[in-house]
Design a protein around this motif. Structure first.
Motif, short mmCIF file in Angstrom:
data_model
loop_
_atom_site.label_atom_id
_atom_site.label_comp_id
_atom_site.label_asym_id
_atom_site.label_seq_id
_atom_site.Cartn_x
_atom_site.Cartn_y
_atom_site.Cartn_z
N ALA A 41 -14.89 8.56 10.52
CA ALA A 41 -15.79 7.48 10.15
C ALA A 41 -15.77 6.40 11.24
O ALA A 41 -14.79 6.28 11.99
CB ALA A 41 -15.39 6.88 8.81
N VAL A 42 -16.83 5.59 11.30
CA VAL A 42 -16.94 4.58 12.36
C VAL A 42 -16.76 3.16 11.83
O VAL A 42 -16.77 2.20 12.61
CB VAL A 42 -18.29 4.69 13.09
N GLY A 43 -16.60 3.01 10.51
CA GLY A 43 -16.48 1.67 9.96
C GLY A 43 -16.48 1.71 8.45
O GLY A 43 -16.31 2.77 7.84
N GLY A 44 -16.66 0.54 7.85
CA GLY A 44 -16.64 0.47 6.40
C GLY A 44 -17.50 -0.63 5.84
O GLY A 44 -17.63 -1.70 6.44
N VAL A 45 -18.11 -0.35 4.69
CA VAL A 45 -18.80 -1.35 3.88
C VAL A 45 -17.91 -1.54 2.66
O VAL A 45 -17.89 -0.71 1.76
CB VAL A 45 -20.20 -0.89 3.48
N CYS A 46 -17.16 -2.64 2.63
CA CYS A 46 -16.04 -2.77 1.71
C CYS A 46 -16.17 -4.04 0.88
O CYS A 46 -16.19 -5.15 1.43
CB CYS A 46 -14.72 -2.81 2.47
N ALA A 47 -16.21 -3.88 -0.45
CA ALA A 47 -16.30 -5.04 -1.34
C ALA A 47 -15.18 -6.04 -1.06
O ALA A 47 -15.40 -7.25 -1.07
CB ALA A 47 -16.26 -4.58 -2.79
N LEU A 48 -13.98 -5.53 -0.81
CA LEU A 48 -12.83 -6.40 -0.60
C LEU A 48 -12.99 -7.29 0.62
O LEU A 48 -12.33 -8.33 0.73
CB LEU A 48 -11.56 -5.54 -0.47
N ALA A 49 -13.88 -6.92 1.54
CA ALA A 49 -14.12 -7.75 2.72
C ALA A 49 -14.73 -9.10 2.35
O ALA A 49 -14.66 -10.05 3.14
CB ALA A 49 -15.03 -7.02 3.71
N ASN A 50 -15.31 -9.23 1.17
CA ASN A 50 -15.79 -10.53 0.70
C ASN A 50 -14.64 -11.50 0.48
O ASN A 50 -14.84 -12.72 0.49
CB ASN A 50 -16.54 -10.36 -0.63
N VAL A 51 -13.44 -10.95 0.28
CA VAL A 51 -12.26 -11.76 -0.05
C VAL A 51 -11.25 -11.75 1.09
O VAL A 51 -10.75 -12.79 1.51
CB VAL A 51 -11.61 -11.22 -1.34
N LEU A 52 -10.94 -10.56 1.59
CA LEU A 52 -9.95 -10.38 2.64
C LEU A 52 -10.61 -9.81 3.89
O LEU A 52 -10.20 -8.80 4.45
CB LEU A 52 -8.83 -9.45 2.16
N ARG A 83 -9.20 -2.78 13.57
CA ARG A 83 -8.68 -2.89 14.93
C ARG A 83 -7.48 -1.97 15.14
O ARG A 83 -7.36 -1.30 16.17
CB ARG A 83 -8.30 -4.35 15.22
N LEU A 84 -6.60 -1.92 14.16
CA LEU A 84 -5.42 -1.07 14.27
C LEU A 84 -5.80 0.40 14.31
O LEU A 84 -5.23 1.18 15.09
CB LEU A 84 -4.48 -1.33 13.08
N CYS A 85 -6.76 0.79 13.49
CA CYS A 85 -7.19 2.20 13.46
C CYS A 85 -7.86 2.59 14.78
O CYS A 85 -7.55 3.64 15.36
CB CYS A 85 -8.14 2.44 12.30
N VAL A 86 -8.75 1.76 15.26
CA VAL A 86 -9.49 2.06 16.48
C VAL A 86 -8.56 2.14 17.68
O VAL A 86 -8.75 2.95 18.60
CB VAL A 86 -10.61 1.02 16.71
N SER A 87 -7.49 1.32 17.67
CA SER A 87 -6.55 1.31 18.79
C SER A 87 -5.42 2.32 18.63
O SER A 87 -4.51 2.39 19.46
CB SER A 87 -5.97 -0.09 18.98
N GLY A 88 -5.45 3.10 17.54
CA GLY A 88 -4.46 4.15 17.35
C GLY A 88 -3.09 3.67 16.91
O GLY A 88 -2.11 4.41 17.02
N ARG A 89 -3.02 2.46 16.36
CA ARG A 89 -1.74 1.92 15.90
C ARG A 89 -1.57 2.29 14.41
O ARG A 89 -1.64 1.45 13.52
CB ARG A 89 -1.70 0.42 16.14
N TRP A 90 -1.34 3.56 14.17
CA TRP A 90 -1.43 4.12 12.83
C TRP A 90 -0.32 3.66 11.91
O TRP A 90 -0.54 3.51 10.69
CB TRP A 90 -1.49 5.64 12.90
N GLU A 91 0.87 3.44 12.42
CA GLU A 91 1.97 3.00 11.55
C GLU A 91 1.70 1.60 10.99
O GLU A 91 1.87 1.35 9.79
CB GLU A 91 3.29 3.02 12.31
N GLU A 92 1.25 0.69 11.85
CA GLU A 92 0.88 -0.65 11.38
C GLU A 92 -0.31 -0.58 10.44
O GLU A 92 -0.38 -1.31 9.43
CB GLU A 92 0.56 -1.55 12.57
N ALA A 93 -1.25 0.28 10.76
CA ALA A 93 -2.43 0.44 9.91
C ALA A 93 -2.03 0.93 8.52
O ALA A 93 -2.56 0.47 7.50
CB ALA A 93 -3.42 1.41 10.56
N ARG A 94 -1.09 1.88 8.47
CA ARG A 94 -0.66 2.44 7.19
C ARG A 94 -0.06 1.36 6.29
O ARG A 94 -0.36 1.30 5.09
CB ARG A 94 0.36 3.55 7.43
N VAL A 95 0.77 0.50 6.86
CA VAL A 95 1.41 -0.56 6.08
C VAL A 95 0.34 -1.50 5.51
O VAL A 95 0.38 -1.86 4.32
CB VAL A 95 2.41 -1.35 6.94
N LEU A 96 -0.61 -1.90 6.33
CA LEU A 96 -1.67 -2.80 5.87
C LEU A 96 -2.56 -2.10 4.84
O LEU A 96 -2.92 -2.69 3.81
CB LEU A 96 -2.49 -3.28 7.06
#
Length: 330
Positions: free
Chosen positions: A238-249, A258-271
């Protein structure tokens, strides 16, 4: 030969030409031949209402000013979280017009234009484009869902895309429509030069990965329809997201991108793990009333929903707060 969309490189006058998309050349050259890049995070913005349930354009603009400080790719206007089924056509168009006037020129406006009939969808799509939408998000008809097979849906979306002055993004949200866009229909429609992508809110990562795989020879982009599976969707293409939660966070969702696109998967997983419960609370568990309540807690204007949607009960509000506070957001 790969088709190349030219909309973002063309003037509004050129975008409005009534070319039949299936008959357009599938190959273009030159500087203007740049596709509409959907990659990034989009909040499907809520519609604020006054105490009398009129659209509150002043509070809408105040929300837009705050969203302008977050690195969103753009905004989705009149999606499910905008309560579009409860707005008149005039209100739907005016909200899009208001957003386009307030939003920076480099931010995309993706406007929901789906209606039950093909004719109405074609007409509203044209109005959304005239109001300033860069693309339209078209949900599938569903009232007669027993007759909405691949053949009917392919015909519907093809007619809409043929006449649309702006690119079309398919919208599959089975939780609301009771109907998932069939895989074969999505693959077929991905070949249309004016259909640029799909927002998939179903959450089936196997399906999302298969759609990416089966459309890889097309210029077709898939957006995750929820923050709960955003990282997983990135993993399968996927190239992105349309996310309800983005209205809040919103800032946090952009950080996850940013973490996913840059391949920082461990940090991405925690978030990602910290976002699952609050996301579920404002989507499938408690819905739009919960999203609007959470917006109030985070400094945005959410307010009440338009009837017949009801406010949260006291117990639901406590549950919503727990889902945010237990993950460190409140």
């Amino acid at each position: 030969m790969l088709c190349v969309r030219v909309w973002r490189g063309l003037s509004p006058r050129c975008r409005g030409g009534h070319l039949t998309a299936w008959n357009r050349s599938r190959s273009h050259t030159g500087a203007a031949a740049a596709k509409l890049d959907l990659s990034g995070i989009y909040p499907p913005i809520a519609t604020p209402f006054t105490a009398k349930e009129d659209v509150d354009y002043h509070r809408l603009q105040e929300n837009l000013q705050k969203y302008a400080k977050i690195p969103f790719k753009g905004l989705v206007v009149q999606g499910s979280n905008g309560e579009y089924p409860y707005l008149t056509e005039e209100e739907r168009v005016e909200v899009v017009r208001t957003v386009r006037r307030s939003l920076q020129a480099d931010k995309l406006v993706m406007a929901g234009s789906g209606c039950e009939s093909t004719r109405a969808t074609v007409q509203l799509t044209e109005r959304m484009a005239a109001a300033g939408a860069d693309a339209v998000l078209v949900v599938n008809p569903c009232f007669y869902k027993g007759k909405m097979d691949s053949h009917a849906l392919i015909q519907h979306f093809t007619k809409v895309a043929d006449s649309s002055p702006v690119p079309v993004v398919l919208y599959s949200v089975p939780a609301n429509t009771g109907l998932e866009l069939p895989l074969d229909a999505v693959v077929h429609l991905s070949q249309h030069p004016n259909i640029v992508g799909l927002k998939d809110s179903g959450g089936d990562i196997t399906r999302i990965g298969l759609i990416v795989h089966k459309t890889k020879t097309q210029d077709f982009q898939v957006l995750a329809g929820s923050a709960g599976f955003l990282m997983a969707a990135y993993c399968v293409g996927a190239v992105g997201g349309v996310c309800a939660l983005a209205n809040v966070l919103g800032q946090e969702l952009c950080e996850l991108e940013r973490l996913c696109v840059s391949g920082r998967w461990e940090e991405a997983r925690v978030l990602q793990q910290r976002l699952i419960e609050p996301n579920a609370a404002v989507t499938r568990k408690l819905g739009v009333p919960a999203l609007k309540q959470a917006m109030e807690w985070f400094g945005f204007h959410g307010g009440a929903c338009r009837s017949p949607l009801q406010p949260l009960t006291e117990a639901e509000t406590k549950q919503l707060r727990r889902d945010f506070s237990s993950n460190g957001w409140l």
